[in-house]
Design a protein around this motif. Structure first.
Motif, PDB file in Angstrom:
ATOM      1  N   GLN A   2       7.508  10.277  -1.539  1.00 49.41           N
ATOM      2  CA  GLN A   2       7.455  11.471  -0.705  1.00 49.41           C
ATOM      3  C   GLN A   2       8.478  12.433  -1.293  1.00 49.41           C
ATOM      4  OE1 GLN A   2       9.174  11.430   3.320  1.00 49.41           O
ATOM      5  NE2 GLN A   2       7.511  12.757   4.014  1.00 49.41           N
ATOM      6  N   GLN A  14      -0.561  -3.448   5.735  1.00 48.31           N
ATOM      7  CA  GLN A  14      -1.409  -3.129   6.878  1.00 48.31           C
ATOM      8  C   GLN A  14      -1.520  -4.318   7.825  1.00 48.31           C
ATOM      9  OE1 GLN A  14      -5.464  -1.625   6.011  1.00 48.31           O
ATOM     10  NE2 GLN A  14      -4.817   0.001   7.410  1.00 48.31           N
ATOM     11  N   PHE A  16       4.170  10.402   7.953  1.00 49.53           N
ATOM     12  CA  PHE A  16       2.866  10.016   7.403  1.00 49.53           C
ATOM     13  C   PHE A  16       1.884   9.537   8.470  1.00 49.53           C
ATOM     14  CE2 PHE A  16       4.665   8.957   2.908  1.00 49.53           C
ATOM     15  CZ  PHE A  16       4.702  10.324   2.630  1.00 49.53           C
ATOM     16  N   PHE A  17       2.385   9.307   9.671  1.00 51.89           N
ATOM     17  CA  PHE A  17       1.526   8.923  10.806  1.00 51.89           C
ATOM     18  C   PHE A  17       2.307   9.327  12.055  1.00 51.89           C
ATOM     19  CE2 PHE A  17       4.019   5.418   9.171  1.00 51.89           C
ATOM     20  CZ  PHE A  17       4.744   5.034  10.281  1.00 51.89           C
ATOM     21  N   ASP A  45      -2.792   0.582  13.301  1.00 56.52           N
ATOM     22  CA  ASP A  45      -2.272   1.929  13.563  1.00 56.52           C
ATOM     23  C   ASP A  45      -0.960   1.930  14.345  1.00 56.52           C
ATOM     24  OD1 ASP A  45      -4.389   3.071  12.216  1.00 56.52           O
ATOM     25  OD2 ASP A  45      -5.660   3.011  14.015  1.00 56.52           O
ATOM     26  N   TYR A  85       3.748   0.150   2.482  1.00 59.19           N
ATOM     27  CA  TYR A  85       3.462  -0.561   3.741  1.00 59.19           C
ATOM     28  C   TYR A  85       2.504  -1.723   3.553  1.00 59.19           C
ATOM     29  CZ  TYR A  85      -1.039   1.941   4.213  1.00 59.19           C
ATOM     30  OH  TYR A  85      -2.303   2.427   4.021  1.00 59.19           O
ATOM     31  N   VAL A 113       6.066  -0.784   7.684  1.00 61.48           N
ATOM     32  CA  VAL A 113       6.385   0.246   6.699  1.00 61.48           C
ATOM     33  C   VAL A 113       7.793  -0.004   6.168  1.00 61.48           C
ATOM     34  CG1 VAL A 113       6.523   2.739   6.274  1.00 61.48           C
ATOM     35  CG2 VAL A 113       4.951   1.849   8.005  1.00 61.48           C
ATOM     36  N   LYS A 141       0.854  -1.191   0.000  1.00 61.80           N
ATOM     37  CA  LYS A 141       0.000   0.000   0.000  1.00 61.80           C
ATOM     38  C   LYS A 141       0.890   1.240   0.000  1.00 61.80           C
ATOM     39  CE  LYS A 141      -3.804  -2.022   2.709  1.00 61.80           C
ATOM     40  NZ  LYS A 141      -4.891  -1.908   1.752  1.00 61.80           N
ATOM     41  N   SER A 142       0.282   2.357  -0.428  1.00 60.86           N
ATOM     42  CA  SER A 142       1.021   3.617  -0.460  1.00 60.86           C
ATOM     43  C   SER A 142       0.262   4.682   0.317  1.00 60.86           C
ATOM     44  CB  SER A 142       1.200   4.053  -1.915  1.00 60.86           C
ATOM     45  OG  SER A 142       1.628   5.401  -1.964  1.00 60.86           O
ATOM     46  N   PHE A 143       0.997   5.544   1.020  1.00 57.10           N
ATOM     47  CA  PHE A 143       0.366   6.666   1.732  1.00 57.10           C
ATOM     48  C   PHE A 143       0.019   7.796   0.768  1.00 57.10           C
ATOM     49  CE2 PHE A 143       3.015   4.628   5.023  1.00 57.10           C
ATOM     50  CZ  PHE A 143       2.069   4.472   6.039  1.00 57.10           C
ATOM     51  N   THR A 144       0.722   7.841  -0.367  1.00 56.46           N
ATOM     52  CA  THR A 144       0.599   9.004  -1.264  1.00 56.46           C
ATOM     53  C   THR A 144      -0.006   8.650  -2.619  1.00 56.46           C
ATOM     54  OG1 THR A 144       2.864   8.593  -2.034  1.00 56.46           O
ATOM     55  CG2 THR A 144       2.603  10.202  -0.263  1.00 56.46           C
TER      56      THR A 144
END
Ligand code: ZN
Length: 398
Positions: free
Chosen positions: A52, A203, A284-285, A209, A201, A262, A44-47
Motif C-alpha cells: 500500500q 482468507q 482495504f475493507f 468478510d 491475508y 490480515v 493473499k494480497s489486496f493489491t
C-alpha cells in the motif's frame, strides 16, 4: 519458531537495512524482504504485490556527520546525536557554558543572556535543578551557532522538518570543560519520500468478510550520517518477527482460520504513526469488519511480562488474555494500561475498532539508540509470547 524469529531480527537489524529508515531506501529494502516472506507463505494480497503505497516528507542525514571537541572527534551515536531536526551546518566556534549555577544567580544569568552569541556554541548542562530556564534557553538559543545539551542517555528520533539552528545531545561523560567545538552535518529533507505498508491475508473458511488483524511497524530511525545506523532490533524487528511467525502459522493448512486474518507491517511509525494513519484513511475493507486488532511493538524481552495498551477499553479481551496466561503460566505478568497514542493501534481504536497494543517489559534498556542490536536482544520470552498470542487467537476465532 525461535530460529525463524532470530533470523528475521538478524536480517532486519543488519547494516544492509540501513536502520529501516530513509537513507539508501532502507525502508523499502525491509519492505521487500517482508513481502518475499509473505509470498513464501502464500498469503493473499489486496493489491497484487502486498504494497500500500504512500509518501511523506522526512529529514535525513545521508552524509557528513562529525562533532569535534578541542581536537577530539566524538563518536556519532555513542557520544552524541545530531538532533533529528538539524539542518546542514558546519563551523568551528568557542563555547559558553549555561548550567544550574548560572541560572540560580539571577543577575549573572541576565547579564549572560545579553551577550552576543552569534559566534558561539552554548553548552547547556541541566542536572535537573533549573530545567525550565535552561529549556527556555534551548528553545530560543539566543542566536548561537549551535546548542550542546548534556545528557545521561541518548535517544534519537525522526523529524519531518528542519529547524534553522543546530542542536546536539552529548553524553555528559564524553565531554569535559570544552573550549572549542567544530561540527559538520549534512542534512537533507526528502519532500515526498515514497514508501509502503506491507499487507497480506489468509482468507477465513467460514467468515471471509470478518477480519482479525495483526500489526507491527517495520520502520526504524534510519541512518545518522554515512557511518552510523540505528538497528532497531527490539523496536521493532522483534514485532515483525512475531508478525511473520503468525503469518507462517495461520497459513499452514492445520491452522486454517474461520475468520480472515490480515497481517500488516506498517512504515512511518517512528515519524508519527504515519503508515497506520494512512491505512485508517484508506482501508482495504470496511473498518467495522475488523473483529479485533492486535498491534505488536517491542517484543524482544519480557522478564517483567507484557503491558497491554487499551486493555481498560477492551476489558473482556484483556481479561481473556490474562486468564490464558495465568492458566498456562506463559509469562510473568500481563499488565493493563489505558489509552495511549504510542503505537499503530491508536488510529484504529480512535475509529471505533477494537484494538490493543502489546509490548514486553524488563531486560535490556536500549531504546532508540545504537545499542538496540540483534546480538544483544534476548528474545527470551518469545516462544511463550507466541503461545499466548496464538491461544488468544484461538479464542478470537470462535
Ligand atoms: Zn516501535
Amino acid at each position: 519458531m525461535y530460529n525463524y524469529a532470530r533470523q528475521i531480527v538478524d536480517t532486519l537489524a543488519s547494516e544492509s537495512m540501513h536502520g529501516r529508515g530513509y537513507v539508501n531506501g532502507g525502508d523499502s529494502i525491509a519492505a521487500n524482504y517482508l513481502r518475499s516472506e509473505f509470498n513464501k507463505f502464500g498469503l493473499k494480497s489486496f493489491t497484487g504485490d502486498y504494497y500500500q503505497r504512500f509518501s511523506f516528507p522526512v529529514n535525513t542525514f545521508p552524509g557528513r556527520m562529525s562533532l569535534n571537541v578541542d581536537g577530539k572527534e566524538l563518536a556519532p551515536g555513542k557520544d552524541y546525536i545530531a538532533f533529528h531536526w538539524n539542518p546542514t551546518a558546519s563551523g568551528k566556534y568557542a563555547t559558553v557554558l549555561a548550567d544550574d549555577k548560572l541560572v540560580q544567580n539571577k543577575r549573572k544569568f541576565k547579564k549572560f543572556r545579553r551577550q552576543n552569541f552569534s559566534n558561539k556554541i552554548i553548552i547547556v548542562n541541566d542536572t535537573g535543578k533549573q530545567t525550565t530556564e535552561l529549556y527556555d534557553l534551548l528553545g530560543n538559543s539566543l542566536n548561537a551557532k549551535a546548542i550542546i545539551s548534556l545528557q545521561n542517555k541518548l535517544t534519537w528520533s525522526v523529524a519531518q522538518k528542519q529547524n534553522d539552528r543546530s542542536l546536539f545531545e552529548v553524553v555528559r561523560t564524553s565531554i569535559h570543560d570544552p573550549k572549542e567545538i567544530s561540527f559538520d552535518v549534512e542534512a537533507e529533507i526528502l519532500p515526498a519520500h515514497k514508501t509502503q505498508n506491507v499487507i497480506g491475508y489468509v482468507q477465513g473458511s467460514e467468515y471471509p468478510d470478518s477480519f482479525i488483524v495483526y500489526t507491527a511497524h517495520y520502520d526504524h530511525l534510519g541512518q545518522m550520517g554515512d557511518k552510523t545506523y540505528f538497528p532497531g532490533a527490539n523496536d521493532n524487528a522483534s514485532g515483525c518477527a512475531m508478525l511473520l511467525n503468525l503469518a507462517k502459522y495461520y497459513s499452514s493448512p492445520e491452522h486454517h482460520p474461520n475468520y480472515s486474518i490480515v497481517f500488516i507491517a506498517f512504515c512511518g511509525e517512528e515519524v508519527g504513526l504515519l503508515g497506520s494513519n494512512y491505512y485508517c484513511e484508506h482501508p482495504f475493507f470496511p473498518m467495522k469488519n475488523i473483529r479485533f486488532l492486535l498491534n505488536m511493538d517491542i517484543m524482544g524481552t519480557g522478564e517483567e511480562g507484557i503491558t497491554v495498551v487499551n486493555g481498560t477499553l477492551f476489558k473482556k479481551e484483556f481479561d481473556k488474555l490474562k486468564e490464558i496466561n495465568t492458566q498456562n503460566n506463559y509469562i510473568k505478568d500481563v499488565k493493563i494500561r489505558g489509552k495511549a497514542a504510542n503505537s499503530d493501534h491508536y488510529f484504529f481504536s480512535e475509529k471505533g475498532v477494537r484494538a490493543c497494543f502489546m509490548y514486553t517489559m524488563g531486560g535490556i534498556k536500549a531504546y532508540h539508540d545504537i545499542y538496540d542490536r540483534a546480538e544483544t536482544l534476548p528474545l527470551n520470552e518469545f516462544e511463550n509470547l507466541f503461545k499466548l498470542i496464538t491461544d488468544f487467537g484461538d479464542y478470537l476465532q470462535h
